[in-house]
Design a protein around this motif. Structure first.
Motif, PDB file in Angstrom:
ATOM      1  N   MET A  50      -9.394   0.027   1.716  1.00 23.90           N
ATOM      2  CA  MET A  50      -9.396  -0.961   0.637  1.00 23.90           C
ATOM      3  C   MET A  50     -10.726  -1.018  -0.115  1.00 23.90           C
ATOM      4  O   MET A  50     -10.823  -1.671  -1.142  1.00 23.90           O
ATOM      5  CB  MET A  50      -9.073  -2.349   1.203  1.00 23.90           C
ATOM      6  CG  MET A  50      -7.722  -2.446   1.868  1.00 23.90           C
ATOM      7  SD  MET A  50      -6.348  -1.939   0.828  1.00 23.90           S
ATOM      8  CE  MET A  50      -6.289  -3.268  -0.323  1.00 23.90           C
ATOM      9  N   TYR A  93      -4.860  -8.171   1.203  1.00 20.78           N
ATOM     10  CA  TYR A  93      -6.023  -7.877   2.036  1.00 20.78           C
ATOM     11  C   TYR A  93      -7.031  -9.027   1.989  1.00 20.78           C
ATOM     12  O   TYR A  93      -7.512  -9.493   3.026  1.00 20.78           O
ATOM     13  CB  TYR A  93      -6.668  -6.576   1.566  1.00 20.78           C
ATOM     14  CG  TYR A  93      -7.911  -6.186   2.318  1.00 20.78           C
ATOM     15  CD1 TYR A  93      -7.833  -5.672   3.604  1.00 20.78           C
ATOM     16  CD2 TYR A  93      -9.170  -6.325   1.740  1.00 20.78           C
ATOM     17  CE1 TYR A  93      -8.986  -5.319   4.300  1.00 20.78           C
ATOM     18  CE2 TYR A  93     -10.315  -5.967   2.425  1.00 20.78           C
ATOM     19  CZ  TYR A  93     -10.208  -5.462   3.707  1.00 20.78           C
ATOM     20  OH  TYR A  93     -11.343  -5.109   4.394  1.00 20.78           O
ATOM     21  N   GLU A  94      -7.320  -9.485   0.796  1.00 17.22           N
ATOM     22  CA  GLU A  94      -8.284 -10.575   0.635  1.00 17.22           C
ATOM     23  C   GLU A  94      -7.758 -11.883   1.238  1.00 17.22           C
ATOM     24  O   GLU A  94      -8.494 -12.626   1.886  1.00 17.22           O
ATOM     25  CB  GLU A  94      -8.642 -10.747  -0.830  1.00 17.22           C
ATOM     26  CG  GLU A  94      -9.449  -9.575  -1.364  1.00 17.22           C
ATOM     27  CD  GLU A  94      -9.597  -9.558  -2.875  1.00 17.22           C
ATOM     28  OE1 GLU A  94      -9.102 -10.492  -3.547  1.00 17.22           O
ATOM     29  OE2 GLU A  94     -10.207  -8.606  -3.376  1.00 17.22           O
ATOM     30  N   SER A 153       0.829  -1.200   0.000  1.00 17.31           N
ATOM     31  CA  SER A 153       0.000   0.000   0.000  1.00 17.31           C
ATOM     32  C   SER A 153       0.868   1.257   0.000  1.00 17.31           C
ATOM     33  O   SER A 153       0.609   2.205  -0.737  1.00 17.31           O
ATOM     34  CB  SER A 153      -0.921  -0.005   1.219  1.00 17.31           C
ATOM     35  OG  SER A 153      -1.677   1.170   1.254  1.00 17.31           O
ATOM     36  N   TYR A 185     -10.123   0.633  -3.528  1.00 15.97           N
ATOM     37  CA  TYR A 185      -8.682   0.676  -3.774  1.00 15.97           C
ATOM     38  C   TYR A 185      -8.369  -0.030  -5.089  1.00 15.97           C
ATOM     39  O   TYR A 185      -8.334  -1.252  -5.167  1.00 15.97           O
ATOM     40  CB  TYR A 185      -7.957  -0.010  -2.618  1.00 15.97           C
ATOM     41  CG  TYR A 185      -6.501   0.338  -2.497  1.00 15.97           C
ATOM     42  CD1 TYR A 185      -6.098   1.613  -2.161  1.00 15.97           C
ATOM     43  CD2 TYR A 185      -5.523  -0.625  -2.687  1.00 15.97           C
ATOM     44  CE1 TYR A 185      -4.771   1.926  -2.015  1.00 15.97           C
ATOM     45  CE2 TYR A 185      -4.189  -0.326  -2.541  1.00 15.97           C
ATOM     46  CZ  TYR A 185      -3.817   0.951  -2.202  1.00 15.97           C
ATOM     47  OH  TYR A 185      -2.493   1.266  -2.062  1.00 15.97           O
ATOM     48  N   HIS A 186      -8.202   0.759  -6.146  1.00 18.48           N
ATOM     49  CA  HIS A 186      -7.866   0.213  -7.454  1.00 18.48           C
ATOM     50  C   HIS A 186      -7.155   1.280  -8.273  1.00 18.48           C
ATOM     51  O   HIS A 186      -7.063   2.434  -7.880  1.00 18.48           O
ATOM     52  CB  HIS A 186      -9.102  -0.327  -8.176  1.00 18.48           C
ATOM     53  CG  HIS A 186     -10.270   0.620  -8.154  1.00 18.48           C
ATOM     54  ND1 HIS A 186     -10.348   1.734  -8.936  1.00 18.48           N
ATOM     55  CD2 HIS A 186     -11.392   0.609  -7.396  1.00 18.48           C
ATOM     56  CE1 HIS A 186     -11.476   2.375  -8.686  1.00 18.48           C
ATOM     57  NE2 HIS A 186     -12.128   1.707  -7.757  1.00 18.48           N
ATOM     58  N   LYS A 229      -4.323  -5.333  -2.596  1.00 14.62           N
ATOM     59  CA  LYS A 229      -5.687  -5.882  -2.596  1.00 14.62           C
ATOM     60  C   LYS A 229      -5.649  -7.399  -2.398  1.00 14.62           C
ATOM     61  O   LYS A 229      -6.453  -7.960  -1.655  1.00 14.62           O
ATOM     62  CB  LYS A 229      -6.365  -5.513  -3.916  1.00 14.62           C
ATOM     63  CG  LYS A 229      -7.810  -5.819  -3.972  1.00 14.62           C
ATOM     64  CD  LYS A 229      -8.604  -4.746  -3.301  1.00 14.62           C
ATOM     65  CE  LYS A 229     -10.070  -4.913  -3.647  1.00 14.62           C
ATOM     66  NZ  LYS A 229     -10.898  -3.944  -3.019  1.00 14.62           N
ATOM     67  N   GLU A 230      -4.710  -8.053  -3.050  1.00 21.16           N
ATOM     68  CA  GLU A 230      -4.556  -9.499  -2.920  1.00 21.16           C
ATOM     69  C   GLU A 230      -4.189  -9.877  -1.479  1.00 21.16           C
ATOM     70  O   GLU A 230      -4.747 -10.823  -0.918  1.00 21.16           O
ATOM     71  CB  GLU A 230      -3.469  -9.984  -3.884  1.00 21.16           C
ATOM     72  CG  GLU A 230      -3.314 -11.467  -3.946  1.00 21.16           C
ATOM     73  CD  GLU A 230      -2.278 -11.880  -4.967  1.00 21.16           C
ATOM     74  OE1 GLU A 230      -1.404 -12.685  -4.595  1.00 21.16           O
ATOM     75  OE2 GLU A 230      -2.329 -11.394  -6.107  1.00 21.16           O
ATOM     76  N   LYS A 279      -1.180  -1.476  -5.899  1.00 19.37           N
ATOM     77  CA  LYS A 279      -2.587  -1.686  -5.564  1.00 19.37           C
ATOM     78  C   LYS A 279      -3.056  -3.122  -5.742  1.00 19.37           C
ATOM     79  O   LYS A 279      -3.774  -3.646  -4.901  1.00 19.37           O
ATOM     80  CB  LYS A 279      -3.457  -0.730  -6.366  1.00 19.37           C
ATOM     81  CG  LYS A 279      -3.207   0.698  -5.946  1.00 19.37           C
ATOM     82  CD  LYS A 279      -4.084   1.651  -6.688  1.00 19.37           C
ATOM     83  CE  LYS A 279      -3.704   3.051  -6.279  1.00 19.37           C
ATOM     84  NZ  LYS A 279      -4.796   3.821  -5.795  1.00 19.37           N
ATOM     85  N   ASP A 280      -2.667  -3.768  -6.829  1.00 17.36           N
ATOM     86  CA  ASP A 280      -3.102  -5.157  -7.050  1.00 17.36           C
ATOM     87  C   ASP A 280      -2.557  -6.069  -5.955  1.00 17.36           C
ATOM     88  O   ASP A 280      -3.281  -6.915  -5.427  1.00 17.36           O
ATOM     89  CB  ASP A 280      -2.650  -5.665  -8.418  1.00 17.36           C
ATOM     90  CG  ASP A 280      -3.370  -4.983  -9.565  1.00 17.36           C
ATOM     91  OD1 ASP A 280      -4.480  -4.462  -9.345  1.00 17.36           O
ATOM     92  OD2 ASP A 280      -2.822  -4.968 -10.679  1.00 17.36           O
TER      93      ASP A 280
END
Length: 80
Positions: free
Chosen positions: A68, A33-34, A21, A71-72, A30-31, A26-27
């Motif tokens: 998030m 986070y998930e 972050s 967040y992209h 995000k990954e 970003k990708d």
């Protein structure tokens, strides 16, 4: 004598999330986070993570929730 029991895997995911972050990846962020939420649930359901530990990690994850949400990469586009 009394040592905090932590999940090194969850700590690593949160650290990776923070670093990605901060570097605007970003990708990857995000990954992370998930995957953090998925592993948190899996560890708790399997009993490897106590209710107290779950609550602590859940609170840390919730700090990222609003950030998030949208967040992209399109957030960086200012115009064409």
């Amino acid at each position: 004598m009394f040592k905090k029991r932590t999940s090194k895997e969850l700590d690593a995911l949160l650290e990776s999330l923070r670093m990605n972050s901060a570097n605007n990846y970003k990708d990857a962020a995000k990954e992370d986070y998930e995957l953090f939420w998925k592993r948190l649930e899996e560890l708790h359901e399997s009993g490897e993570l106590s209710d107290k530990g779950y609550a602590r990690y859940e609170a840390q994850g919730m700090m990222w929730k609003d950030k998030m949400k949208n967040y992209h990469h399109q957030n960086n586009v200012t115009g064409f």
